[in-house]
Design an enzyme around this catalytic site. Structure first.
Site, PDB file in Angstrom:
ATOM      1  N   ASP A 169      78.082  28.248  60.576  1.00 34.35           N
ATOM      2  CA  ASP A 169      77.992  29.384  59.656  1.00 34.35           C
ATOM      3  C   ASP A 169      78.960  30.467  60.117  1.00 34.35           C
ATOM      4  O   ASP A 169      79.513  30.391  61.210  1.00 34.35           O
ATOM      5  CB  ASP A 169      76.560  29.894  59.503  1.00 34.35           C
ATOM      6  CG  ASP A 169      75.986  30.526  60.761  1.00 34.35           C
ATOM      7  OD1 ASP A 169      76.488  30.225  61.860  1.00 34.35           O
ATOM      8  OD2 ASP A 169      75.038  31.311  60.647  1.00 34.35           O
ATOM      9  N   TYR A 175      80.885  33.896  61.439  1.00 34.45           N
ATOM     10  CA  TYR A 175      80.658  34.872  62.501  1.00 34.45           C
ATOM     11  C   TYR A 175      79.830  36.023  61.945  1.00 34.45           C
ATOM     12  O   TYR A 175      80.018  36.434  60.801  1.00 34.45           O
ATOM     13  CB  TYR A 175      81.989  35.410  63.028  1.00 34.45           C
ATOM     14  CG  TYR A 175      82.854  34.365  63.697  1.00 34.45           C
ATOM     15  CD1 TYR A 175      82.445  33.707  64.849  1.00 34.45           C
ATOM     16  CD2 TYR A 175      84.122  34.064  63.183  1.00 34.45           C
ATOM     17  CE1 TYR A 175      83.251  32.770  65.470  1.00 34.45           C
ATOM     18  CE2 TYR A 175      84.939  33.121  63.804  1.00 34.45           C
ATOM     19  CZ  TYR A 175      84.499  32.478  64.947  1.00 34.45           C
ATOM     20  OH  TYR A 175      85.300  31.551  65.560  1.00 34.45           O
ATOM     21  N   PHE A 213      85.902  28.950  62.387  1.00 32.00           N
ATOM     22  CA  PHE A 213      86.545  29.204  63.681  1.00 32.00           C
ATOM     23  C   PHE A 213      87.597  30.318  63.644  1.00 32.00           C
ATOM     24  O   PHE A 213      87.987  30.830  64.684  1.00 32.00           O
ATOM     25  CB  PHE A 213      87.177  27.924  64.265  1.00 32.00           C
ATOM     26  CG  PHE A 213      86.178  26.894  64.680  1.00 32.00           C
ATOM     27  CD1 PHE A 213      85.505  27.005  65.883  1.00 32.00           C
ATOM     28  CD2 PHE A 213      85.898  25.808  63.862  1.00 32.00           C
ATOM     29  CE1 PHE A 213      84.558  26.058  66.267  1.00 32.00           C
ATOM     30  CE2 PHE A 213      84.958  24.856  64.231  1.00 32.00           C
ATOM     31  CZ  PHE A 213      84.284  24.984  65.443  1.00 32.00           C
ATOM     32  N   HIS A 255      81.145  20.122  70.877  1.00 31.11           N
ATOM     33  CA  HIS A 255      81.533  21.405  70.295  1.00 31.11           C
ATOM     34  C   HIS A 255      82.406  22.171  71.291  1.00 31.11           C
ATOM     35  O   HIS A 255      82.185  22.088  72.508  1.00 31.11           O
ATOM     36  CB  HIS A 255      80.283  22.223  69.958  1.00 31.11           C
ATOM     37  CG  HIS A 255      80.557  23.365  69.044  1.00 31.11           C
ATOM     38  ND1 HIS A 255      81.069  24.573  69.482  1.00 31.11           N
ATOM     39  CD2 HIS A 255      80.394  23.484  67.701  1.00 31.11           C
ATOM     40  CE1 HIS A 255      81.205  25.375  68.441  1.00 31.11           C
ATOM     41  NE2 HIS A 255      80.812  24.745  67.351  1.00 31.11           N
TER      42      HIS A 255
END
Length: 222
Positions: A66, A68, A79, A188
């Site tokens: 989701d 920031y 990202f 991740h």
């Protein structure tokens, strides 16, 4: 329902926009804003990933979770943060892996729009968040919508490389037809993963696959 989104996506996803869950999602967002809550990213950027990467141009899909949730960071691309904002820790990890994998020097510039314009769909599976509250919009319907997006790419495109980083993203692998597409998985890039992302070589491997598919490789350098 009229949704402001790039035309190829609007056409492909028209059925989703007409479903009850999507109408409920829109009502929820309007009500939250009317109540004075701050939602990220700004409304004009919610569908930015789609606007910068039309469906016929998708070559690579990167899945985030989701947006920031801190001020000035979310910009509608997973990202990525705007120029002038410090790169978040996960993005720094991605950059280090690119440098090692490709033997290039990254500038540290955190805005990934140039990737999106080359065909990298930078898709968060949840497209909005309340300020200061991570995953706060994870149950309002966005995942049903973005699952439909992933299925649409799988059904309408050929030879796409899906980069699934972390357990959450890897849970979406079942939506991809692996007889037509390529799925690369890794830990991740979050520092919480203890550096397990390093060595995945997803950036060189992606370009090798794209070349084998007769497509232009991605210029990952920023």
């Amino acid at each position: 329902m009229d949704v402001k989104i790039e035309q190829s996506w609007k056409s492909a996803l028209q059925d989703e926009f007409g479903k009850p869950y999507f109408a409920s999602l829109v009502r929820f967002l309007h009500a939250e804003k009317a109540a004075g809550k701050i939602i990220y990213p700004p409304g004009s950027q919610i569908f930015k990933a789609f606007d910068l990467t039309p469906l016929p141009e998708v070559k690579v899909v990167v899945l985030g979770q989701d947006p920031y949730y801190r001020p000035g960071q979310a910009m509608g691309l997973c990202f990525s943060v705007p120029d002038g904002v410090p790169a978040p820790p996960s993005l720094k990890t991605v950059f280090k892996e690119i440098e090692t994998d490709l033997g290039i020097r990254m500038s540290g510039r955190p805005n990934l729009e140039s990737w999106a314009r080359q065909g990298v769909l930078l898709l968060n599976t949840v497209l909005t968040v309340e300020a200061g509250l991570p995953t706060s919009h994870s149950r309002i319907g966005w995942q049903e919508f973005t699952d439909a997006v992933i299925r649409t790419v799988s059904e309408r495109c050929e030879g796409v490389v899906f980069l699934l980083w972390g357990r959450f993203a890897q849970g979406k692998a079942a939506l991809v037809d692996t007889s037509r597409h390529h799925v690369l998985t890794a830990a991740h890039p979050s520092p919480l993963a203890g550096g397990a992302f390093y060595g995945c070589r997803h950036f060189s491997r992606t370009n090798e696959i794209l070349l084998a598919e007769g497509k232009q490789p991605i210029d990952w350098k920023l």
